[in-house]
Motif scaffolding. Structure first.
Motif, mmCIF file in Angstrom:
data_model
loop_
_atom_site.group_PDB
_atom_site.id
_atom_site.type_symbol
_atom_site.label_atom_id
_atom_site.label_comp_id
_atom_site.label_asym_id
_atom_site.label_seq_id
_atom_site.Cartn_x
_atom_site.Cartn_y
_atom_site.Cartn_z
ATOM 1 N N THR A 36 0.848 -1.196 0.000
ATOM 2 C CA THR A 36 0.000 0.000 0.000
ATOM 3 C C THR A 36 0.883 1.245 0.000
ATOM 4 O O THR A 36 1.975 1.237 0.564
ATOM 5 N N GLY A 37 0.403 2.296 -0.658
ATOM 6 C CA GLY A 37 1.188 3.544 -0.702
ATOM 7 C C GLY A 37 2.438 3.422 -1.543
ATOM 8 O O GLY A 37 3.412 4.143 -1.333
ATOM 9 N N GLY A 38 2.413 2.534 -2.526
ATOM 10 C CA GLY A 38 3.615 2.229 -3.305
ATOM 11 C C GLY A 38 3.952 3.240 -4.380
ATOM 12 O O GLY A 38 4.963 3.079 -5.067
ATOM 13 N N VAL A 39 3.126 4.276 -4.534
ATOM 14 C CA VAL A 39 3.496 5.312 -5.513
ATOM 15 C C VAL A 39 4.213 6.468 -4.807
ATOM 16 O O VAL A 39 4.648 7.420 -5.424
ATOM 17 N N GLY A 40 4.329 6.387 -3.487
ATOM 18 C CA GLY A 40 5.049 7.405 -2.721
ATOM 19 C C GLY A 40 6.547 7.149 -2.753
ATOM 20 O O GLY A 40 7.054 6.313 -3.520
ATOM 21 N N PHE A 41 7.244 7.852 -1.911
ATOM 22 C CA PHE A 41 8.716 7.841 -1.926
ATOM 23 C C PHE A 41 9.296 6.460 -1.609
ATOM 24 O O PHE A 41 9.934 5.809 -2.451
ATOM 25 N N TYR B 68 -1.596 13.867 -3.260
ATOM 26 C CA TYR B 68 -0.629 14.849 -3.765
ATOM 27 C C TYR B 68 0.810 14.307 -3.679
ATOM 28 O O TYR B 68 1.683 14.713 -4.447
ATOM 29 N N ALA B 69 1.087 13.411 -2.703
ATOM 30 C CA ALA B 69 2.466 12.978 -2.427
ATOM 31 C C ALA B 69 2.964 11.922 -3.408
ATOM 32 O O ALA B 69 4.129 11.539 -3.359
ATOM 33 N N SER B 70 2.071 11.447 -4.269
ATOM 34 C CA SER B 70 2.478 10.359 -5.169
ATOM 35 C C SER B 70 2.855 10.933 -6.531
ATOM 36 O O SER B 70 2.350 11.985 -6.922
ATOM 37 N N ARG C 63 -5.851 1.825 -8.027
ATOM 38 C CA ARG C 63 -6.062 3.089 -7.315
ATOM 39 C C ARG C 63 -7.144 2.891 -6.261
ATOM 40 O O ARG C 63 -8.248 2.432 -6.567
ATOM 41 N N GLY C 64 -6.835 3.211 -5.002
ATOM 42 C CA GLY C 64 -7.844 3.039 -3.951
ATOM 43 C C GLY C 64 -7.277 3.409 -2.593
ATOM 44 O O GLY C 64 -6.089 3.690 -2.440
ATOM 45 N N ASP C 65 -8.182 3.347 -1.601
ATOM 46 C CA ASP C 65 -7.903 3.844 -0.251
ATOM 47 C C ASP C 65 -7.762 2.650 0.695
ATOM 48 O O ASP C 65 -8.614 1.739 0.657
ATOM 49 N N CYS D 290 11.628 3.482 11.488
ATOM 50 C CA CYS D 290 12.888 3.922 10.874
ATOM 51 C C CYS D 290 13.073 5.423 11.009
ATOM 52 O O CYS D 290 12.142 6.158 11.335
ATOM 53 N N SER D 291 14.285 5.852 10.739
ATOM 54 C CA SER D 291 14.631 7.271 10.822
ATOM 55 C C SER D 291 14.359 7.948 9.476
ATOM 56 O O SER D 291 13.800 7.341 8.561
ATOM 57 N N ASN D 292 14.791 9.199 9.361
ATOM 58 C CA ASN D 292 14.516 9.998 8.150
ATOM 59 C C ASN D 292 15.152 9.370 6.924
ATOM 60 O O ASN D 292 16.376 9.247 6.850
ATOM 61 N N ASN D 293 14.319 9.034 5.949
ATOM 62 C CA ASN D 293 14.834 8.500 4.684
ATOM 63 C C ASN D 293 15.181 9.646 3.740
ATOM 64 O O ASN D 293 14.562 10.711 3.785
HETATM 65 P P1 NAD Z 1 4.894 9.481 1.001
HETATM 66 O O1 NAD Z 1 4.074 10.582 1.575
HETATM 67 O O2 NAD Z 1 5.967 9.800 0.030
HETATM 68 O O3 NAD Z 1 3.924 8.444 0.269
HETATM 69 C C1 NAD Z 1 2.733 8.006 0.830
HETATM 70 C C2 NAD Z 1 1.938 7.270 -0.243
HETATM 71 O O4 NAD Z 1 0.743 6.768 0.379
HETATM 72 C C3 NAD Z 1 1.491 8.155 -1.405
HETATM 73 O O5 NAD Z 1 1.726 7.514 -2.628
HETATM 74 C C4 NAD Z 1 0.001 8.341 -1.172
HETATM 75 O O6 NAD Z 1 -0.739 8.518 -2.369
HETATM 76 C C5 NAD Z 1 -0.373 7.045 -0.468
HETATM 77 N N1 NAD Z 1 -1.548 7.169 0.371
HETATM 78 C C6 NAD Z 1 -1.839 8.157 1.259
HETATM 79 N N2 NAD Z 1 -3.031 7.918 1.849
HETATM 80 C C7 NAD Z 1 -3.490 6.745 1.335
HETATM 81 C C8 NAD Z 1 -4.651 5.976 1.553
HETATM 82 N N3 NAD Z 1 -5.601 6.366 2.412
HETATM 83 N N4 NAD Z 1 -4.787 4.823 0.885
HETATM 84 C C9 NAD Z 1 -3.860 4.423 -0.023
HETATM 85 N N5 NAD Z 1 -2.743 5.128 -0.284
HETATM 86 C C10 NAD Z 1 -2.558 6.277 0.388
HETATM 87 O O7 NAD Z 1 5.446 8.675 2.229
HETATM 88 P P2 NAD Z 1 6.867 7.962 2.416
HETATM 89 O O8 NAD Z 1 7.854 8.978 2.799
HETATM 90 O O9 NAD Z 1 7.105 7.084 1.260
HETATM 91 O O10 NAD Z 1 6.579 7.083 3.713
HETATM 92 C C11 NAD Z 1 6.062 5.767 3.600
HETATM 93 C C12 NAD Z 1 5.783 5.234 4.981
HETATM 94 O O11 NAD Z 1 6.986 5.253 5.736
HETATM 95 C C13 NAD Z 1 4.783 6.074 5.785
HETATM 96 O O12 NAD Z 1 3.970 5.203 6.511
HETATM 97 C C14 NAD Z 1 5.643 6.911 6.695
HETATM 98 O O13 NAD Z 1 4.953 7.208 7.898
HETATM 99 C C15 NAD Z 1 6.805 5.977 6.939
HETATM 100 N N6 NAD Z 1 8.078 6.645 7.237
HETATM 101 C C16 NAD Z 1 8.613 7.547 6.364
HETATM 102 C C17 NAD Z 1 9.851 8.125 6.635
HETATM 103 C C18 NAD Z 1 10.507 9.120 5.718
HETATM 104 O O14 NAD Z 1 11.552 9.658 6.081
HETATM 105 N N7 NAD Z 1 9.969 9.380 4.536
HETATM 106 C C19 NAD Z 1 10.522 7.782 7.809
HETATM 107 C C20 NAD Z 1 9.908 6.900 8.712
HETATM 108 C C21 NAD Z 1 8.706 6.311 8.381
#
Ligand code: NAD
Ligand code: DAU
Length: 364
Positions: free
Chosen positions: A7-12, A37-39, A57-59, A187-190
């Motif tokens: 889940t959330g695989g289009v994010g960072f 917006y974050a994807s 695409r879904g929640d 985890c810490s800040n990626n």
């Molecule tokens: P991100 O904000 O880049 O990506 C989040 C993704 O989740 C996006 O693609 C978004 O569209 C999707 N998303 C948001 N709400 C959703 C919903 N209701 N249903 C389905 N998809 C949804 O986040 P990231 O930086 O990739 O972080 C990923 C995970 O790692 C998060 O859970 C975050 O809390 C955790 N994390 C991140 C960091 C960091 O430094 N980035 C560090 C520690 C933990």
């Protein structure tokens, strides 16, 4: 080959994980993402002809959709990256964080539990629910306090951290109450390629290239432990394969830096890679009003994952930061995609008239 529901695989982090998973054939991937917006779908465009990758695409809060996906694809692993992830946004709109991070994770757990309960014993034993969480749940450290361990008490300080803490507790409860085979990572800040430029490192790189101010909150002496995203993805895979169910694993980069030091390093790299005549990027550094409730220091003790799973971060900060800056310089099409749309509205909200806006919010 196994199937992972991500889940959330289009994010960072999720997109980096999926690219690595497909490159190294860890599993077939079903990627469920709401496309907030974050994807940025461009992050995964290399997989458009990959038959082992499927996007939906879904929640995560849509329990009927999750039930349907679990029945259809029969995954042996669920990895929950989906979240609202930006601390500053959680100060302006905490309700979105409660909805996705707490309620959404609950619905995902509920659907996973009923799916898992119907599996054969063999498949039940193989099944894993991996919840990706953050060091921010542990609160803030003083300069000489020892780093966070897995048994450090939770003390979240921002709405973001509080909702991640809530979701961690739910995952823990589903293991203890129902026996769902869960794993939690904090985890810490990626940092690294494909991070949305609301977060410190990409924001500073892109502002600098556009000759915009580099906004440093407070005195710039807050400390974060920086973890290269690919090292994190490798750790997650090891936790999936060999982690003990019901356990938490801290993942960190052994790399504490003040924000000021990070910004100075970015400027120094840009002076080398994108020099401009008679111009030094550090001249753009600007101290701005601090983030409300700003945690002073995070530090991760990752000796458990090092000892139990023989994981080590491979990247040091200098090499990882250089790769990161190079990636942004080489991927301006990706940058254009995120900078269009609602990104400018956020920049306006968080940085323009910052003093006045945050003071008003603190009083109301
Ligand atoms: P991100 O904000 O880049 O990506 C989040 C993704 O989740 C996006 O693609 C978004 O569209 C999707 N998303 C948001 N709400 C959703 C919903 N209701 N249903 C389905 N998809 C949804 O986040 P990231 O930086 O990739 O972080 C990923 C995970 O790692 C998060 O859970 C975050 O809390 C955790 N994390 C991140 C960091 C960091 O430094 N980035 C560090 C520690 C933990
Ligand atoms: O620690 C893990 C967490 O790291 C994750 O759980 C979060 O999802 C992720 O967003 C990140 O949170 P931070 O608040 O630490 O990251 P951010 O990049 O927003 O800020 C890093 C530091 O830089 C923090 O001390 C605030 C500061 N900062 C940030 C921005 C965006 C600035 O000084 N100026 C800025 O413009």
């Amino acid at each position: 080959m196994q199937t992972f529901l991500v889940t959330g695989g289009v994010g960072f982090i999720g997109s980096n994980f999926i690219l690595k998973a497909r490159k190294e054939l860890w599993a077939n991937i079903i990627n469920l993402d709401k496309l907030t917006y974050a994807s940025n779908p461009q992050s995964l465009e290399d997989l458009q002809d990959d038959s082992g990758y499927h996007f939906v695409r879904g929640d995560i809060g849509d329990i009927e959709l999750i039930r349907h996906l679990l029945e259809q694809y029969q995954p042996s692993v669920i990895i929950n990256f989906a979240a609202e992830s930006h601390v500053d946004r959680s100060i302006f709109s905490p309700q979105d964080f409660v909805q996705t991070n707490v309620v959404g994770t609950f619905q995902l757990l509920e659907a996973s539990r009923t799916y898992w309960e119907k599996l054969s014993q063999n498949k039940q034993e193989q099944f894993r629910f991996l919840h990706v969480s953050t060091d921010e749940v542990y609160g803030s450290l003083g300069s000489t306090e020892p780093a966070f361990r897995e048994n450090t008490p939770y003390a979240p300080n921002s709405p973001y951290a509080a909702t991640k803490a809530g979701s961690d507790h739910l995952v823990r409860a589903y293991y203890h109450t129902y026996g769902l085979p869960t794993l939690v990572t904090n985890c810490s800040n990626n940092y690294g390629p494909r991070q949305f430029p609301e977060k410190l490192i990409p924001l500073m790189i892109l502002n600098a290239l556009n000759e915009k101010p580099l906004p440093i909150y407070g005195d710039g002496q807050n400390i974060r432990d920086w973890l290269y995203v690919v090292d994190h993805c490798e750790a997650l895979y090891l936790v999936l394969k060999h982690g003990r169910i019901g356990e938490t694993y801290n993942i960190g980069g052994n790399n504490e830096q003040t924000n000021l030091a990070v910004v100075k390093k970015i400027c120094a790299i840009l002076n080398e890679l994108a020099p401009k005549p008679d111009f030094c990027y550090s001249s753009l550094m600007t101290f701005v009003k601090d983030r409300p409730g700003h945690d002073r220091r995070y530090a991760i003790d990752c000796s458990k994952i090092v000892k139990e799973l023989s994981w080590q971060p491979k990247e040091n900060f200098d090499s990882g930061l250089l790769k990161t800056v190079q990636w942004y310089l080489s991927n301006l099409k990706w940058v254009e995609q995120v900078e269009s749309g609602t990104y400018q509205t956020w920049i306006q909200q968080n940085y323009t008239d910052r003093e006045a806006v945050l003071s008003t919010r603190a009083k109301s």
